[in-house]
Design a protein around this motif. Sequence first.
Motif, PDB file in Angstrom:
ATOM      1  N   ASP A 161      -5.638  -1.252  -7.513  1.00 38.35           N
ATOM      2  CA  ASP A 161      -6.993  -1.995  -6.981  1.00 38.35           C
ATOM      3  C   ASP A 161      -8.089  -0.636  -6.826  1.00 38.35           C
ATOM      4  O   ASP A 161      -7.766   0.338  -6.546  1.00 38.35           O
ATOM      5  CB  ASP A 161      -6.828  -2.515  -5.744  1.00 38.35           C
ATOM      6  CG  ASP A 161      -7.800  -3.321  -5.504  1.00 38.35           C
ATOM      7  OD1 ASP A 161      -8.774  -3.780  -6.028  1.00 38.35           O
ATOM      8  OD2 ASP A 161      -7.869  -3.896  -4.154  1.00 38.35           O
ATOM      9  N   ILE A 162      -9.315  -1.037  -6.800  1.00 39.28           N
ATOM     10  CA  ILE A 162     -10.371   0.013  -6.204  1.00 39.28           C
ATOM     11  C   ILE A 162     -10.945  -0.814  -4.919  1.00 39.28           C
ATOM     12  O   ILE A 162     -11.577  -2.209  -5.260  1.00 39.28           O
ATOM     13  CB  ILE A 162     -11.375   0.258  -7.492  1.00 39.28           C
ATOM     14  CG1 ILE A 162     -10.497   1.001  -8.551  1.00 39.28           C
ATOM     15  CG2 ILE A 162     -12.558   1.043  -6.879  1.00 39.28           C
ATOM     16  CD1 ILE A 162     -11.365   1.059  -9.818  1.00 39.28           C
TER      17      ILE A 162
ATOM     18  N   GLN B 125      -4.404   7.918  -7.626  1.00 31.13           N
ATOM     19  CA  GLN B 125      -4.848   7.815  -6.336  1.00 31.13           C
ATOM     20  C   GLN B 125      -5.936   8.603  -5.587  1.00 31.13           C
ATOM     21  O   GLN B 125      -5.674   9.786  -5.684  1.00 31.13           O
ATOM     22  CB  GLN B 125      -3.352   8.099  -5.406  1.00 31.13           C
ATOM     23  CG  GLN B 125      -2.091   7.235  -5.607  1.00 31.13           C
ATOM     24  CD  GLN B 125      -2.166   5.887  -4.748  1.00 31.13           C
ATOM     25  OE1 GLN B 125      -2.398   4.913  -5.191  1.00 31.13           O
ATOM     26  NE2 GLN B 125      -1.808   6.099  -3.647  1.00 31.13           N
ATOM     27  N   LEU B 126      -6.844   8.140  -5.172  1.00 33.84           N
ATOM     28  CA  LEU B 126      -7.950   9.183  -4.895  1.00 33.84           C
ATOM     29  C   LEU B 126      -8.839   8.108  -3.648  1.00 33.84           C
ATOM     30  O   LEU B 126      -8.968   6.933  -3.712  1.00 33.84           O
ATOM     31  CB  LEU B 126      -8.862   8.923  -6.116  1.00 33.84           C
ATOM     32  CG  LEU B 126     -10.304  10.120  -5.888  1.00 33.84           C
ATOM     33  CD1 LEU B 126      -9.785  11.471  -5.351  1.00 33.84           C
ATOM     34  CD2 LEU B 126     -11.050   9.971  -7.214  1.00 33.84           C
ATOM     35  N   HIS B 127      -9.295   9.133  -2.935  1.00 28.98           N
ATOM     36  CA  HIS B 127     -10.142   8.499  -1.940  1.00 28.98           C
ATOM     37  C   HIS B 127     -11.405   9.302  -1.915  1.00 28.98           C
ATOM     38  O   HIS B 127     -11.270  10.397  -1.737  1.00 28.98           O
ATOM     39  CB  HIS B 127      -9.798   8.638  -0.368  1.00 28.98           C
ATOM     40  CG  HIS B 127     -10.514   7.953   0.841  1.00 28.98           C
ATOM     41  ND1 HIS B 127     -10.744   6.657   0.866  1.00 28.98           N
ATOM     42  CD2 HIS B 127     -11.397   8.763   1.570  1.00 28.98           C
ATOM     43  CE1 HIS B 127     -11.735   6.504   1.949  1.00 28.98           C
ATOM     44  NE2 HIS B 127     -12.000   7.809   2.287  1.00 28.98           N
ATOM     45  N   ILE B 128     -12.688   8.791  -2.042  1.00 26.68           N
ATOM     46  CA  ILE B 128     -13.948   9.418  -1.955  1.00 26.68           C
ATOM     47  C   ILE B 128     -14.836   9.168  -0.541  1.00 26.68           C
ATOM     48  O   ILE B 128     -15.131   7.799  -0.368  1.00 26.68           O
ATOM     49  CB  ILE B 128     -14.639   8.965  -3.135  1.00 26.68           C
ATOM     50  CG1 ILE B 128     -14.024   9.436  -4.556  1.00 26.68           C
ATOM     51  CG2 ILE B 128     -16.035   9.950  -3.236  1.00 26.68           C
ATOM     52  CD1 ILE B 128     -14.602   8.890  -5.848  1.00 26.68           C
ATOM     53  N   LYS B 129     -15.124   9.893  -0.039  1.00 23.58           N
ATOM     54  CA  LYS B 129     -15.848   9.749   1.326  1.00 23.58           C
ATOM     55  C   LYS B 129     -17.214   9.294   1.181  1.00 23.58           C
ATOM     56  O   LYS B 129     -17.688   9.817   0.197  1.00 23.58           O
ATOM     57  CB  LYS B 129     -15.829  10.797   2.169  1.00 23.58           C
ATOM     58  CG  LYS B 129     -14.214  11.303   2.701  1.00 23.58           C
ATOM     59  CD  LYS B 129     -14.080  12.911   3.472  1.00 23.58           C
ATOM     60  CE  LYS B 129     -12.846  13.265   3.806  1.00 23.58           C
ATOM     61  NZ  LYS B 129     -13.053  14.563   4.278  1.00 23.58           N
ATOM     62  N   PRO B 130     -18.137   8.576   2.111  1.00 23.67           N
ATOM     63  CA  PRO B 130     -19.280   8.414   1.989  1.00 23.67           C
ATOM     64  C   PRO B 130     -20.195   9.732   1.823  1.00 23.67           C
ATOM     65  O   PRO B 130     -20.042  10.526   2.666  1.00 23.67           O
ATOM     66  CB  PRO B 130     -19.613   7.299   3.120  1.00 23.67           C
ATOM     67  CG  PRO B 130     -18.353   6.865   3.642  1.00 23.67           C
ATOM     68  CD  PRO B 130     -17.382   7.915   2.897  1.00 23.67           C
TER      69      PRO B 130
ATOM     70  N   THR C 271     -11.896   3.898  -2.177  1.00 21.38           N
ATOM     71  CA  THR C 271     -10.477   4.036  -2.410  1.00 21.38           C
ATOM     72  C   THR C 271      -9.912   3.640  -3.678  1.00 21.38           C
ATOM     73  O   THR C 271      -9.966   2.477  -4.157  1.00 21.38           O
ATOM     74  CB  THR C 271      -9.695   3.543  -1.136  1.00 21.38           C
ATOM     75  OG1 THR C 271     -10.276   3.838   0.138  1.00 21.38           O
ATOM     76  CG2 THR C 271      -8.137   3.854  -1.196  1.00 21.38           C
ATOM     77  N   LEU C 272      -8.992   4.397  -4.442  1.00 19.12           N
ATOM     78  CA  LEU C 272      -8.514   4.128  -5.680  1.00 19.12           C
ATOM     79  C   LEU C 272      -7.024   4.046  -5.371  1.00 19.12           C
ATOM     80  O   LEU C 272      -6.318   5.102  -5.274  1.00 19.12           O
ATOM     81  CB  LEU C 272      -8.931   4.674  -6.995  1.00 19.12           C
ATOM     82  CG  LEU C 272     -10.146   4.993  -7.327  1.00 19.12           C
ATOM     83  CD1 LEU C 272     -11.203   5.587  -6.725  1.00 19.12           C
ATOM     84  CD2 LEU C 272     -10.148   5.140  -9.086  1.00 19.12           C
ATOM     85  N   GLU C 273      -6.430   2.971  -5.762  1.00 20.71           N
ATOM     86  CA  GLU C 273      -4.938   2.776  -5.201  1.00 20.71           C
ATOM     87  C   GLU C 273      -4.086   2.465  -6.477  1.00 20.71           C
ATOM     88  O   GLU C 273      -4.293   1.482  -7.125  1.00 20.71           O
ATOM     89  CB  GLU C 273      -4.653   1.682  -4.257  1.00 20.71           C
ATOM     90  CG  GLU C 273      -5.309   2.088  -3.003  1.00 20.71           C
ATOM     91  CD  GLU C 273      -4.906   0.871  -1.946  1.00 20.71           C
ATOM     92  OE1 GLU C 273      -4.521  -0.152  -2.145  1.00 20.71           O
ATOM     93  OE2 GLU C 273      -4.945   1.187  -0.516  1.00 20.71           O
ATOM     94  N   ASN C 274      -3.179   3.526  -7.116  1.00 24.66           N
ATOM     95  CA  ASN C 274      -2.573   3.104  -8.173  1.00 24.66           C
ATOM     96  C   ASN C 274      -3.097   2.537  -9.284  1.00 24.66           C
ATOM     97  O   ASN C 274      -2.551   1.685 -10.115  1.00 24.66           O
ATOM     98  CB  ASN C 274      -0.989   2.179  -7.832  1.00 24.66           C
ATOM     99  CG  ASN C 274      -0.409   2.973  -6.761  1.00 24.66           C
ATOM    100  OD1 ASN C 274       0.053   4.080  -6.789  1.00 24.66           O
ATOM    101  ND2 ASN C 274       0.068   1.936  -5.762  1.00 24.66           N
ATOM    102  N   VAL C 275      -4.401   3.201  -9.485  1.00 26.08           N
ATOM    103  CA  VAL C 275      -5.127   2.523 -10.776  1.00 26.08           C
ATOM    104  C   VAL C 275      -4.646   2.821 -12.207  1.00 26.08           C
ATOM    105  O   VAL C 275      -4.335   4.130 -12.125  1.00 26.08           O
ATOM    106  CB  VAL C 275      -6.646   3.014 -10.718  1.00 26.08           C
ATOM    107  CG1 VAL C 275      -7.273   2.820 -11.920  1.00 26.08           C
ATOM    108  CG2 VAL C 275      -7.279   2.755  -9.532  1.00 26.08           C
ATOM    109  N   THR C 276      -4.190   1.768 -12.799  1.00 26.01           N
ATOM    110  CA  THR C 276      -3.610   1.951 -14.239  1.00 26.01           C
ATOM    111  C   THR C 276      -4.420   1.354 -15.115  1.00 26.01           C
ATOM    112  O   THR C 276      -4.833   0.157 -14.764  1.00 26.01           O
ATOM    113  CB  THR C 276      -2.166   1.712 -14.163  1.00 26.01           C
ATOM    114  OG1 THR C 276      -1.306   2.444 -13.160  1.00 26.01           O
ATOM    115  CG2 THR C 276      -1.516   1.905 -15.562  1.00 26.01           C
ATOM    116  N   PHE C 277      -4.689   2.019 -16.381  1.00 24.53           N
ATOM    117  CA  PHE C 277      -5.393   1.054 -17.261  1.00 24.53           C
ATOM    118  C   PHE C 277      -4.945   1.563 -18.649  1.00 24.53           C
ATOM    119  O   PHE C 277      -4.591   2.548 -18.956  1.00 24.53           O
ATOM    120  CB  PHE C 277      -7.105   1.725 -17.279  1.00 24.53           C
ATOM    121  CG  PHE C 277      -7.789   0.944 -18.361  1.00 24.53           C
ATOM    122  CD1 PHE C 277      -8.291  -0.316 -18.347  1.00 24.53           C
ATOM    123  CD2 PHE C 277      -8.042   1.834 -19.222  1.00 24.53           C
ATOM    124  CE1 PHE C 277      -8.893  -0.797 -19.418  1.00 24.53           C
ATOM    125  CE2 PHE C 277      -8.888   1.387 -20.597  1.00 24.53           C
ATOM    126  CZ  PHE C 277      -9.381   0.019 -20.510  1.00 24.53           C
ATOM    127  N   SER C 278      -4.762   0.378 -19.361  1.00 27.45           N
ATOM    128  CA  SER C 278      -4.606   0.686 -21.031  1.00 27.45           C
ATOM    129  C   SER C 278      -5.535  -0.120 -21.821  1.00 27.45           C
ATOM    130  O   SER C 278      -5.997  -1.200 -21.339  1.00 27.45           O
ATOM    131  CB  SER C 278      -3.251   0.119 -21.434  1.00 27.45           C
ATOM    132  OG  SER C 278      -2.223   0.616 -20.293  1.00 27.45           O
TER     133      SER C 278
END
Length: 593
Positions: free
Chosen positions: A404-405, A368-373, A348-355
Motif C-alpha cells: 500500500d501507499i 518500504q519507504l517513508h517520505i517526510k512532508p 508511506t510505502l509499505e511492502n509495495v510490490t509490482f509486476s
Amino acid sequence: MTKAFGHLIRFVWTYGKGLLFLTSTLTVLLGVMPVIMLWLSKETINEVARLIQHPAMDYSTILLLLLLQFMVTMLTSIFMNTQEYLNGKLTNVLEHAAQSSVLQKVISAPLFYFDLPEFYNHLERVNDSPGHRLLSPLRQAFEIGRIFITISGYLVFLLTVHWSLVLLSLLAAIPMFLVQMKFGKRNFWLKFGLTPLVRDMEYTRSLLKDRHSAKEIRLFGLGSYLLNRWSEAFSHQFTEILKILRKQQRAEIGMDGLTALFYSGAAMIMIWLIQTTPIQIGQFVAIGQAVQGTQGLTNQLSTLLAKVFEEMLYANDFFRFLDYKHPESENQAKGTEPFPAALKKGITLENVTFSYVDTTTSVLQNIQLHIKPGEKIAIVGENGSGKSTLVKCLMGLYPLAKGDIRFDDVSIRQLAPDQLHKNMTVIFQDFLKYAYTLRDNIGFGDITRLEDTDAMNEVAATTGVAEIAQNLREGYATFLGRFLQEGEDLSGGQWQKIALARALFRQGTIIILDEPTAALDPLMELEVYKLVRDLTESKTTIFISHRMAAARMADRIIVMENGRIAESGTHGELMASNGTYARMYESQAQWYA
C-alpha cells in the motif's frame, strides 16, 4: 452477433434518432416506387397497343400515364438524393460519436493498457472510420428493407400470373447469399489476423514521413531498408487480400451463370404462357421486367445480407473495444476520498510490490519507504532498477500487486484518482513538446487556469521562460515547432524550462522529476536541479536520476537495485559506507572535474 446489433441500434438511436426516422420513411417510399412504375409501364404499353389497333381512340389516358411516370421518376430522384444527404449527415454524426467514444476509452484506460499489444491491435482495428463502418450495416439494412418491399410487389404480381415464376425468381438468391456470407467472414478474419502487420507497416511509413526521424534515417542510411520493410509488408497484405478476392470472383461468376440459367427457365415458362393463356403485350413485358427485376434484386439482397453479417463482425469488435476491461484493472485505484489538504505525516510505502501485466517477474519487491512532508528525495540507480516504475505506482498510474501507499493516513486505493493527480506535478524524461503555442505549453499544467495570465507570467519569470517569450515573434501566442504552423524551433534547454514552468503552473504539493534532464549534459542538469530546488523549497520533491552529482542536492538519497531499495542516506553517509552509491558516484566524478 444479436447483442452487437442491439448495441448498434442503441448507439445510432442515441446520436441520430431523428435522421434515422426520416431515412426509414424514405426507404419505404423508395421500395414502393418500382412496383408503381411497373404497373404504370404495363398500363402504358397496353394503352399504346390499343391506340395502334384503334387510331381514332382518345389518347388522354396515355398522356396521364406518362405524366404519372414522370412524377414517379422525379419523386424517386428526390427521395434518393434526400436519403443520400441524410445518410451523409448521419455518417458525420456517427463518425464524431464513434471516434469520441474510442478516444474517451483511450484517455480513460489505465496506463498499463498501453503495455499490452492486444490493446493496441484492437485500437488499430476499430480506428478505421468507425462511424462509416457502424452506419454501413444500418444503411444496408435500409437497402434490404427497400429491396424487400420492391420484391414483394414483384412477387405478388408474378403470383397472379403463375407460381413457378416466383420460385425461379427466388432460387438463385440462396447460393448467392451463402457464397457472399462465406467470403465476408473470410475478409473480416483476414483483416483481424493482419492487424499486427498493418501496425508495423503504418509505423514504418510514419517513420519515413516524420520530421523528427528524418535526420537519423538519413544519417544512418535507413531510407531504403525502411522503404523495403514497408513495401514487403504492403505486398504481403495485398497478396493475402488478392487470394480471397480471386476465389470470391470465381464463385460470383458461377453464381451469375446460375442466375442466367434460372432466367432462361423463366423465359421458357413465359413462352408457354403465351401459347396457353391470353396475355396482353403490356403484361408480357411487365412479366419479363418483374422476373428480371426480382432476380437482380434477390442477388443484391443476398449480397447485402452477407455484407451486413461482415460489418456486424466489425460492430461487434467495436463494442468489445468499448467494453474492454483487463482483469488487472480491478486493482486500479477507484476511491472517492479527497487528498489531504496539507501533508502532516508524509508519504508511506509499505511492502509495495509490482509486476507488469501478464508477467511473473516483480519489477518492484517489498519497497518500504517513508517520505517526510517537504523532504527532498533523490532516487538513483542503474537503468532498469525500478526507479520510474516506483514513481508511476506513487502517482497511481500503475496498480499495486501487493502492499500500500498512504498519504498521511489515506490509502492510495481510497483516494479519488483526479484528487491524487491534481496534487502532483511531474516532469517525465520524455515530456511532451506540444506543437501548440507557448501559452498552451505552460497552461496545460493546469487546464482550468489556462487564462490566468498573471500566474503564467509569474512561473515564466521564475523559470526563465519569460526571456524565451521575449525573443519569439508573437510572444506567448507563438506556435512552437513547425509541425502545425510556421512556428519557432527551440533548443533542448529551452524546452526543459518550458516543461518546468508547466509543472510549476500546476501548483501541486508533490513535485516529481522522472529524469527530465537525461538529454542534457551533466553541468546543465545540475543547473536545472538547483533551479528546481530553489523553486520548490516548501514542497515534497522526488527526483529520479542515474547521475549521482544531482543527487547531492537531496535531503536523502534512495539507491535502487533490481527492484529493491539497496541503500538509503545522505550523500556523506552513502559515500562513507562505500557501497553501490559510492561506486556509481566515483565512476561519474570525472564528468564534473
